[in-house]
Design a protein around this motif. Structure first.
Motif, PDB file in Angstrom:
ATOM      1  N   ALA A   1      -7.777  -4.356  -4.968  1.00  8.64           N
ATOM      2  CA  ALA A   1      -6.519  -4.385  -4.227  1.00  8.64           C
ATOM      3  C   ALA A   1      -5.382  -4.951  -5.081  1.00  8.64           C
ATOM      4  O   ALA A   1      -5.424  -6.123  -5.452  1.00  8.64           O
ATOM      5  N   PRO A   2      -4.373  -4.144  -5.405  1.00 10.18           N
ATOM      6  CA  PRO A   2      -3.277  -4.642  -6.241  1.00 10.18           C
ATOM      7  C   PRO A   2      -2.369  -5.639  -5.518  1.00 10.18           C
ATOM      8  O   PRO A   2      -1.623  -6.370  -6.156  1.00 10.18           O
ATOM      9  N   CYS A   3      -2.434  -5.685  -4.184  1.00  9.93           N
ATOM     10  CA  CYS A   3      -1.587  -6.604  -3.437  1.00  9.93           C
ATOM     11  C   CYS A   3      -2.071  -8.045  -3.550  1.00  9.93           C
ATOM     12  O   CYS A   3      -1.325  -8.971  -3.287  1.00  9.93           O
TER      13      CYS A   3
ATOM     14  N   ALA B   1       1.329   0.111   2.861  1.00 10.64           N
ATOM     15  CA  ALA B   1       0.557  -0.273   4.039  1.00 10.64           C
ATOM     16  C   ALA B   1       0.929  -1.648   4.574  1.00 10.64           C
ATOM     17  O   ALA B   1       0.500  -2.015   5.657  1.00 10.64           O
ATOM     18  N   ARG B   2       1.708  -2.397   3.819  1.00  9.86           N
ATOM     19  CA  ARG B   2       1.989  -3.757   4.276  1.00  9.86           C
ATOM     20  C   ARG B   2       3.199  -3.755   5.199  1.00  9.86           C
ATOM     21  O   ARG B   2       4.167  -3.047   4.982  1.00  9.86           O
TER      22      ARG B   2
ATOM     23  N   LYS C   1      -0.667  -6.813   8.103  1.00 10.77           N
ATOM     24  CA  LYS C   1      -1.207  -5.475   7.861  1.00 10.77           C
ATOM     25  C   LYS C   1      -2.528  -5.358   8.576  1.00 10.77           C
ATOM     26  O   LYS C   1      -3.024  -6.348   9.115  1.00 10.77           O
TER      27      LYS C   1
ATOM     28  N   CYS D   1       1.771  -2.754  -3.213  1.00 10.70           N
ATOM     29  CA  CYS D   1       0.883  -1.829  -2.502  1.00 10.70           C
ATOM     30  C   CYS D   1       1.430  -0.418  -2.651  1.00 10.70           C
ATOM     31  O   CYS D   1       2.486  -0.110  -2.113  1.00 10.70           O
ATOM     32  N   PRO D   2       0.724   0.456  -3.385  1.00  5.96           N
ATOM     33  CA  PRO D   2       1.267   1.801  -3.596  1.00  5.96           C
ATOM     34  C   PRO D   2       1.193   2.666  -2.349  1.00  5.96           C
ATOM     35  O   PRO D   2       1.725   3.777  -2.340  1.00  5.96           O
ATOM     36  N   TYR D   3       0.517   2.188  -1.315  1.00  5.97           N
ATOM     37  CA  TYR D   3       0.344   2.994  -0.103  1.00  5.97           C
ATOM     38  C   TYR D   3       1.328   2.632   0.997  1.00  5.97           C
ATOM     39  O   TYR D   3       1.286   3.205   2.077  1.00  5.97           O
TER      40      TYR D   3
ATOM     41  N   VAL E   1      -9.352  -6.921   3.281  1.00  5.80           N
ATOM     42  CA  VAL E   1      -8.188  -7.559   2.667  1.00  5.80           C
ATOM     43  C   VAL E   1      -7.353  -8.168   3.790  1.00  5.80           C
ATOM     44  O   VAL E   1      -7.009  -7.485   4.756  1.00  5.80           O
TER      45      VAL E   1
ATOM     46  N   CYS F   1      -3.812   0.053   6.179  1.00  2.23           N
ATOM     47  CA  CYS F   1      -4.282  -0.536   4.915  1.00  2.23           C
ATOM     48  C   CYS F   1      -5.643   0.055   4.576  1.00  2.23           C
ATOM     49  O   CYS F   1      -6.513   0.171   5.432  1.00  2.23           O
ATOM     50  N   LEU F   2      -5.830   0.418   3.319  1.00  2.81           N
ATOM     51  CA  LEU F   2      -7.056   1.111   2.907  1.00  2.81           C
ATOM     52  C   LEU F   2      -8.117   0.142   2.394  1.00  2.81           C
ATOM     53  O   LEU F   2      -9.163   0.551   1.943  1.00  2.81           O
ATOM     54  N   HIS F   3      -7.818  -1.144   2.445  1.00  3.80           N
ATOM     55  CA  HIS F   3      -8.755  -2.184   2.005  1.00  3.80           C
ATOM     56  C   HIS F   3      -9.326  -1.865   0.634  1.00  3.80           C
ATOM     57  O   HIS F   3     -10.546  -1.820   0.434  1.00  3.80           O
ATOM     58  N   CYS F   4      -8.400  -1.655  -0.307  1.00  5.31           N
ATOM     59  CA  CYS F   4      -8.754  -1.286  -1.679  1.00  5.31           C
ATOM     60  C   CYS F   4      -9.812  -2.230  -2.252  1.00  5.31           C
ATOM     61  O   CYS F   4      -9.747  -3.440  -2.047  1.00  5.31           O
TER      62      CYS F   4
HETATM   63  S1  SF4 Z   1      -2.293  -3.559   1.444  1.00  2.00           S
HETATM   64 FE1  SF4 Z   1      -2.162  -1.721   0.171  1.00  2.00          FE
HETATM   65  S2  SF4 Z   1      -2.883  -2.362  -1.854  1.00  2.00           S
HETATM   66 FE2  SF4 Z   1      -3.521  -3.952  -0.403  1.00  2.00          FE
HETATM   67  S3  SF4 Z   1      -5.611  -3.379   0.134  1.00  2.00           S
HETATM   68 FE3  SF4 Z   1      -4.242  -2.474   1.685  1.00  2.00          FE
HETATM   69  S4  SF4 Z   1      -3.788  -0.371   0.929  1.00  2.00           S
HETATM   70 FE4  SF4 Z   1      -4.677  -1.545  -0.800  1.00  2.00          FE
END
Ligand code: SF4
Ligand code: SF4
Lengths: 241, 247
Positions: free
Chosen positions: A79-81, A120-121, A132, A116-118, A99, A73-76
């Protein structure tokens, strides 16, 4: 405001998966655990991992390069999640930007994993909740651990020190300097999610030698130009003349 | 993305229920202004009960895709940001309004609410409220998908329109069958609209398929890993292969 994050140096990562196993070990034994494993010794094992090292091949054979690409997870920052979660189980901490998912609130609807576009979840098929990377939130603030080890498990275990951890909002932090000086970049910036984690690009280490550096221009004796005739049966003594 | 089967059942079944209610409501409205022959209250009440049955069945099935259905009530809390939460509020709202509509029609409640001196004003009011809530529910269901901007196939107003048209088409079809059995005078009205709605749905669904086929990807493998090279191939998905969402 603080925004904790990882900075991963792709130039240094050797794809050894030490971060993956130490992540799994720490988190399966901690607050986020146990982390589900499906068929771990079978032909087609799978399971919940917060961190995965993917492998990419760039270029066309034989001019290819292998890129090991650790991803969690990139900890946007945006964060769209989080906004899509109907229960409020997904949240972003104000104090450090991590996040997290509240496992007691999550209903396992998986909507956040679509958002989550990555990718990561990670859904835990056993506990039926979304999980995550937590940035080892149960480790980095643990006062019973020596201060220099209050870092995410992956950062500590990386044998090549490819992973840095710190506050990307503090311009003087190790991670900010690394991003600034080594061309650190976020993933898929086109979506405006502002991932906090950054990657340092692959760099070619080339030694550029200029003529001047071989021959000293201001050398009055032009010593470098002096060449000795070497006979066929030259001995070591001839070389040392 | 592979939506769970229970989610597919949910959207299909509530679509039928919502469409059936809209069909009953429109024919009742027409009958008040004497465009269509009026039916006894029990006709609308039983029809409404069938619609309600579909909504309840959809709701029950939707629980099967949840990891923790016992906590489902929490899902109503984030309506400020989450379309899924809004859908979860809209669904019981629609169900309770339909229940009130059924009751009012069954008991043939009526009053001269607006001083028009015409019968059917209570049913019309309740029906209008129910219809508005139904449209809201269609909007929420569609937006659950259309709001995920990274899934470019879904992130389009066509998604919402498709849910509305496909749901209404199936509901009007069911209404035509119900009328053929109970009120033959209305069959043609429902069937006519069922055909129009189905054709419209065909058009918008085809439009979204064409749109999807011509989509230009915003993200590429290159932007996903930040390596600028024309040829990038993924060779391994990472520890233990894929996770649940890549399977
Ligand atoms: S789960 Fe995905 S969208 Fe949410 S903060 Fe992590 S990388 Fe970003
Ligand atoms: S799976 Fe859990 S965290 Fe994700 S959106 Fe649903 S309730 Fe929220």
């Amino acid at each position: 405001m603080t925004q904790l994050a990882l900075v991963i140096d792709l130039n240094v990562c050797v794809g050894c998966h030490a971060c993956v196993t130490s992540c799994k070990q720490w988190n399966t034994s901690g607050a986020a655990g146990p982390m589900f494993d499906d068929n771990p010794y079978g032909a087609d094992p799978t399971g919940t991992f917060f961190n995965r090292v993917q492998t990419y091949e760039v270029g066309e054979f034989p001019c290819t390069e292998t890129i090991h690409f650790p991803k969690s997870c990139l900890h946007c920052e945006d964060a769209p999640c989080v906004p899509v979660c109907p229960t409020g189980a997904s949240y972003k901490r104000k104090e450090d930007g991590i996040v997290l998912v509240n496992y007691d609130k999550c209903i396992g609807c998986k909507y956040c994993s679509w958002a989550c576009p990555y990718g990561a979840r990670e859904f835990d098929e056993k506990q039926k909740v979304m999980k995550k990377c937590t940035l080892c939130v149960d480790r980095i603030y643990d006062m019973s651990i020596p201060e220099d080890r209050r870092k995410p498990a992956c950062v500590i275990s990386c044998p090549t020190s490819a992973r840095l951890f710190g506050d990307v909002h503090d311009p003087e932090s190790e991670v900010s300097i690394a991003i600034r000086e080594n061309g650190g970049y976020p993933l898929m910036p086109e979506w405006g999610t502002k991932p906090a984690n950054h990657y340092l690009p692959r760099r070619k280490t080339k030694l550029r030698i200029h003529e001047d550096e071989l021959v000293r221009a201001d050398n009055p004796l032009k010593k470098e130009d002096i060449r000795h005739e070497v006979s066929k049966d030259a001995t070591l003594d001839d070389w040392l003349m | 993305m592979h939506p769970a089967f229970s989610v597919i059942f949910l959207t299909t079944l509530i679509g039928v229920g919502q469409g059936l209610f809209l069909a009953l409501y429109s024919s009742q409205t027409y009958s008040i202004v004497n465009v269509l022959p009026a039916q006894p209250g029990s006709y609308y009440a039983i029809g409404g009960a069938i619609a309600l049955g579909f909504l309840v069945a959809g709701l029950i099935l939707s629980f099967f895709h949840l990891g923790h259905p016992e906590r489902a009530w929490r899902a109503a809390s984030q309506w400020r940001t989450s379309w899924l939460s809004r859908e979860i509020i809209a669904l019981p709202l629609v169900m309770s309004l339909i229940a009130v509509y059924i009751l009012a029609n069954w008991l043939e409640l009526d009053a001269d609410l607006y001083g028009w001196g015409m019968p059917g004003q209570v049913a019309l009011t309740l029906g209008s409220l129910g219809a508005a809530a139904n449209l809201l529910l269609f909007l929420c269901t569609g937006m659950v998908y259309a709001a995920v901007k990274f899934l470019q196939e879904w992130a389009s107003p066509l998604t919402v329109l498709n849910y509305f048209l496909l749901g209404s088409a199936s509901g009007f079809t069911l209404a035509a069958a119900y009328a053929a059995y109970q009120a033959p005078a209305l069959t043609e009205f429902y069937a006519g609209w069922a055909i129009i709605l189905t054709l419209a749905a065909l058009a918008t669904r085809a439009a979204s398929l064409i749109r999807n086929a011509r989509l230009k990807r915003i993200s590429t493998l290159q932007s996903a890993i930040g390596v600028r090279h024309n040829k990038v191939q993924q060779r391994a998905m990472g520890m233990m292969g894929g996770s649940y969402n890549t399977r």
